[in-house]
Enzyme design. Structure first.
Site, PDB file in Angstrom:
ATOM      1  N   GLY B  17      28.605  39.203  20.779  1.00 61.14           N
ATOM      2  CA  GLY B  17      27.960  39.879  19.647  1.00 61.14           C
ATOM      3  C   GLY B  17      26.465  39.590  19.652  1.00 61.14           C
ATOM      4  O   GLY B  17      25.889  39.198  20.670  1.00 61.14           O
ATOM      5  N   GLU B 174      26.968  52.270   2.541  1.00 57.48           N
ATOM      6  CA  GLU B 174      26.568  53.225   3.578  1.00 57.48           C
ATOM      7  C   GLU B 174      27.698  54.197   3.899  1.00 57.48           C
ATOM      8  O   GLU B 174      27.471  55.397   4.086  1.00 57.48           O
ATOM      9  CB  GLU B 174      26.100  52.460   4.826  1.00 57.48           C
ATOM     10  CG  GLU B 174      24.843  51.645   4.515  1.00 57.48           C
ATOM     11  CD  GLU B 174      24.161  51.029   5.729  1.00 57.48           C
ATOM     12  OE1 GLU B 174      24.861  50.711   6.696  1.00 57.48           O
ATOM     13  OE2 GLU B 174      22.930  50.872   5.695  1.00 57.48           O
TER      14      GLU B 174
END
Lengths: 427, 427
Positions: B17, B174
């Site tokens: 990540g 979002e």
């Protein structure tokens, strides 16, 4: 199925491929109700599937939502479903989501991979006719490279890096070219600890030439291109079986391979109730007359790969490609309107626009009717034609960006194992 | 695991990540051997996952092959695998593909959706932390619209078009904004026979404001933006269960919904053998000191979401976002080199670069350290920052093309059901 009743005649189209979409577009803004059925909610641009499998393009850029293609057409209905059966006597279609009556029915169900009845090959080899299949192949290729890194058994490593493509048609040839470029450009960078030389790409072709439908020049040049890329072409060899480990053939040749792609043939997708012996012909296609009517029916038609329209030039029907499908779809659109208005229908005449195939970077072969050429210019023509026929401005832009990037950088970035293939079949 | 022995010390990083990649990059071209383990072969740009779920971007453009990020680094090895256990006494890692000894170990395993132990919610609701999860959500949303067309039961249709997002953090906000734009821009065109008004978007927030980690201004303005887009925000409501049909809460409120997205929290992904009570803290995170060392170890570290570094300003550890992860990864890279050279390590100091969230077209909220703003300019800043941090030139280009297209055409073309979600769980 809850399609509103209309005073207009209802035309049901089964399949949103090249033929079905071309037909639906022709029928837009006419006094007909059009119902399109497909098991996917998108149209697939099949000629570029091999680029999805080899990480050159993202799947989303060669697919296009069917609803969007037809969004401005009134009297148009799309339903996402499988079609299970057709009752021709009652003019009724049976689907997963209910029945549907039709006034006119057009079968544009396309084709699927033909394993010629060998269930073991079907079970172990990969097909590449749909986007999910192409993504599975992408995952498998990458998973096999990862696995090749792990094994200490050299024979296993060789098998994991040995690609066998059965069938030397356009699909097999284009896939082989792309794999050869991965071997050259990506493998050494991504897997510095793997011996790239172990990666072998084989095309097995049952006849004595590849790209059989094209000119002799194209076929020879394609062979030449592939050999320069290090692809092995085995001609006059027929695959007899693949047990998941070894490909056997009608000769002494065998191939130990973990990635076998079956591109040796397709067959029509027939539907129960419309599969009578009298009109199901070679390759599971439906025999149609010059108006694309299925034998014995005046209101049931077939177009595209599933249709077999016999002509002097094409005694086995037209090649199962985009062009005949699009042209048949368009012509049938006109004929249906004529039929409804009780005007005479026009017989279908195929305008052969030629054929082409690409064999990697700067290499393609193009057969136009009067002009045949190979090499860099052919490659530009190939790209231009594919961009032009791709549906959707965004798709064209994204494909263009990818192609420029891939060309300049010798790269293919969509090499992602998003849904593992091997794990899925194991678990 | 067949990683070659080296005279350099071996640093094993678990997770590719933001933190793991930032660390690996810092260690490139240094006299260390780096082994990165991940169960995916790609790095995911998680902040844009919600755009994949809502058809705005293709998954391939927010992912990047890990091998490619690190291809020019000598002494770097990537292995695709699950990590099952860590034996800290023997400095040994047990994986699906064999054992691996380490000199230094960095856990950068990230976080996953936290269902707080409610297995029924976990079973029926959708998470959005990985690309496959986001694609499943995309399929489900589209499948539910298709199903809404088919049902004659109004309540069922309402439930199929009723979206419940649990959690009003950046992800929830979002996603809600994107769904509101689909309702406005796409639904009426794609589904002219569906009553668009039935599509409802709900955010359920357990506390008294959304975007809790951001400024009051940002929170209020975001609420304002969402309400103008028709999103319902239910504050001070806690979801107690979801049985696949009805969301129940600690109040009288219930929601019949076929699409529940759980964005109410994340927790660290701990690994067996490194999960002792003495250092596993709130949210399943591993307590680390200012050098990111896990309590009790000098050669085992944690960075990113999984690490909990307590400071005066952040008594519960840093927010589980990209910035702290990247900064910790980079700092640890320097510290590891210092440690190996027996120089003193530097304590980690977090440079808070602020936070931002977008709420659809022309609307975003941005909190910088000294400057907070909302609206169109914030939206441009949001886009610029996300493009800038996205890995890969091709990805940036493709995302840019998509954003321009989506903006100009009020569209989102990646609305494809490539792998059906519902069918899969049924069959």
């Amino acid at each position: 199925m809850n399609i509103p009743k209309s005073s207009y005649p209802r035309i049901v189209i089964i399949g949103g491929g090249f033929a079905g979409i071309a037909l639906a577009k022709k029928l837009s803004k006419q006094e007909v109700q059009v119902v399109l059925l497909d098991k996917h909610n998108y149209h697939t641009f099949q000629p570029l599937l091999y680029q999805v499998s080899t990480g050159g393009l993202e799947p989303d850029s060669i697919a296009y939502p069917i609803r969007k293609i037809l969004k401005d057409f009134p009297n148009f209905f799309f339903r996402l479903t499988n079609v299970n059966e057709i009752n021709t006597e009652k003019s009724n279609i049976l689907t997963d989501i209910g029945d549907l009556k039709f006034d006119y029915l057009v079968v544009a169900s396309g084709s699927e991979t033909n394993f010629f009845g060998n269930s073991e090959i079907e079970k172990h080899s990969m097909a590449m006719k749909t986007i999910p299949q192409s993504l599975n192949l992408r995952s498998l290729i990458l998973e096999n490279f990862e696995e090749a890194l792990l094994t200490s058994d050299l024979n296993e490593r060789i098998a994991l890096m040995n690609f066998v493509i059965v069938g030397g048609g356009p699909t097999g040839v284009e896939l082989a070219g792309a794999l050869a470029e991965i071997k050259k450009g990506i493998l050494p960078k991504d897997y510095p600890d793997l011996d790239t030389r172990l990666a072998q790409i084989n095309i097995i072709q049952s006849s004595d030439c590849i790209l059989k439908g094209m000119s002799e020049n194209a076929s020879k040049k394609a062979e030449d291109f592939l050999e320069k890329l290090g692809v092995h072409i085995w001609k006059n060899v027929r695959v007899t079986n693949y047990d998941g480990k070894t490909v056997t053939t009608n000769t002494d040749l065998t191939f130990d391979s973990a990635t076998v792609v079956w591109a040796a043939g397709v067959k029509g997708v027939t539907i129960k109730g419309l599969d009578a012996e009298e009109f199901v012909t070679r390759g599971n296609r439906l025999l149609v007359n010059e108006f694309n009517q299925i034998k014995g029916f005046s209101n049931i038609f077939a177009v595209g790969d599933i249709a077999c329209l016999v002509s002097e030039e094409f005694p086995n029907g037209f090649p199962m490609m985009a062009q005949p499908a699009i042209q048949q779809g368009e012509q049938l659109g006109e004929n249906l309107l004529n039929l409804i208005e009780e005007k005479p229908m026009k017989p279908f005449v195929y305008k052969d626009k030629g054929a082409m195939a690409t064999i990697g970077r700067n290499k393609a072969v193009v057969d136009l009717k009067k002009f045949k050429f190979q090499g860099v210019f052919a490659w530009y023509v190939w790209m231009f034609v594919h961009l032009f026929f791709l549906i959707g401005f965004r798709n064209r832009m994204v494909v263009f960006v990818n192609w420029v990037y891939n060309y300049v950088r010798f790269d293919r970035e969509a090499r992602l194992i998003i849904r593992p293939f091997k794990k899925k079949i194991k678990a």
